[in-house]
Design an enzyme around this catalytic site. Sequence first.
Site, PDB file in Angstrom:
ATOM      1  N   THR A  56       0.835  -1.206   0.000  1.00 44.43           N
ATOM      2  CA  THR A  56       0.000   0.000   0.000  1.00 44.43           C
ATOM      3  C   THR A  56       0.867   1.253   0.000  1.00 44.43           C
ATOM      4  OG1 THR A  56      -1.679  -1.227   1.204  1.00 44.43           O
ATOM      5  CG2 THR A  56      -1.912   1.152   1.182  1.00 44.43           C
ATOM      6  N   LYS A  84       7.024  10.084  22.162  1.00 47.86           N
ATOM      7  CA  LYS A  84       7.207  11.065  23.250  1.00 47.86           C
ATOM      8  C   LYS A  84       5.891  11.338  23.955  1.00 47.86           C
ATOM      9  CE  LYS A  84      10.780  13.451  20.563  1.00 47.86           C
ATOM     10  NZ  LYS A  84      10.968  14.591  19.668  1.00 47.86           N
ATOM     11  N   ARG A 105      -2.177   4.981   7.775  1.00 43.44           N
ATOM     12  CA  ARG A 105      -2.446   3.595   8.185  1.00 43.44           C
ATOM     13  C   ARG A 105      -2.115   3.516   9.671  1.00 43.44           C
ATOM     14  NH1 ARG A 105      -0.681  -2.054   5.559  1.00 43.44           N
ATOM     15  NH2 ARG A 105      -2.406  -1.436   4.212  1.00 43.44           N
ATOM     16  N   HIS A 133     -10.309  -0.686   4.437  1.00 42.53           N
ATOM     17  CA  HIS A 133      -9.163  -0.418   3.563  1.00 42.53           C
ATOM     18  C   HIS A 133      -9.763  -0.043   2.202  1.00 42.53           C
ATOM     19  CE1 HIS A 133      -5.350  -0.327   1.812  1.00 42.53           C
ATOM     20  NE2 HIS A 133      -4.895  -1.530   2.060  1.00 42.53           N
TER      21      HIS A 133
END
Lengths: 307, 152
Positions: A56, A84, A105, A133
């Site tokens: 993809t 973080k 994604r 998807h």
Amino acid sequence: MSKVLSKKDIISIRDLSLIEVNAILNLAKKFKKSLPKKNLLDQIIAHCFFEPSTRTRLSFETATIRLGGQVIGFSGSESTSIQKGEDLQDTIKTISCYADLIIIRHPLEGSARLAAEVSEKPIINAGDGANQHPTQALADLFTLQEMQGNLEGLSIALVGDLKYGRAVHSLVQLCALFNMRLFLISPSLLALPDAICNELKHKGIRFSFHASLDEVISKIDILYMTRLQKERFAQSERQLFENQYVLTRDKLKKVKTNLNILHPLPRGHEIDKAIDETPYAVYFKQVVNAIYIRQAVLSLLLNKVRV
Amino acid sequence: MIKTRSVSAIDNGIVIDHIPAGQALKIMRLLHVVNSKQRVTLGLNLRSTSLKLKDLIKIENRTLTPQEVEHVAIFAPGATVSLIENFKVSKKINCELPKIIHDVLICPNQNCINHTQSKGYFKLEGAPNQIKLRCFYCEKQFERDQVAEIYL
């Protein structure tokens, strides 16, 4: 310039109308016929892959670069501020200051929808957990249209992990738009989610559940094989389902002449390599067609094409 | 036979009646009256002809916003809210389910982005007697009793 899908997001097939789906298919067909001019020359596309992807990601990159666009982004969240403690909203808000469109994604379902809420730039869902998807399913549909001509009323068997396969969820909803007959073949524990079955019932789509492919193989126009979504299973569960549905040449003796075998790839053991040599196999055509579909979607969302 | 009130009358405020037994405490938490200084009278497991057993809440010197009435309906779809002024009912509202539920219930799908953020956004689907909740984010559909409250 066309206004179809302009500045919108592509998060789920549920959001798309038949007119919008046909606009994407028609544009992909046009792009495949003659390579489009570099209509994304001034555009920066952010590829935010929080989860591993080969096909993809590279497909979107190819689509972008061939249209003259620039790609920024990352693959895997290790090198991002997520490590973080930054939340997804802030990450997307920041990236939307740099890019003209964001492809995301993410392993969590609904993440693309959340990203779309906070981004001022269009978002394309390139897979959110086990949910959707959409561009993969559009590429599958484009391939079917190319091979079969008319999509209306075709019979399709979907085989394997129908519970966690996000491309399957999107494809089923596209099939419903074209009133296809669905044969759903999976272990009962990996059946298509109830929510999607309820939608199909509501729309009056004919579908049935089967334990074996042999029951339906002679009736179908399309065979859509899927891999077990191993990353969503414990090791013990994997062993239970692995190799349950393996397609070999001897199973194709009674098939219709117009049969097409599709697979969103990557494949595991579910399609024997000997099938690749048969006229039925079109899964590498899907890979090629996915680039045109993604070029079409990028051009429409960025309003860079006439249709 | 002499009829007596199970719960004493209030002069000003609201009475939420016809709450299915077991839901009153959830509604009290939802309306943030548990730790407030407002005087609250609570009736649990009272006799009811339509529900067999019901709960009832009376809150003095309090009104409800339309959104709060919708939130009450999530836990008690057939409940009524009576506004009381000088011991008389000035207005009676039938609680009706909203089309969208925001930040009251949490998505039970542990792989949903909204579950991880302890938030919830649902659309209500289906016939009134067979309501289902669809998460706006993960798109999964749930029965009402599968979905827990954020406030609990």
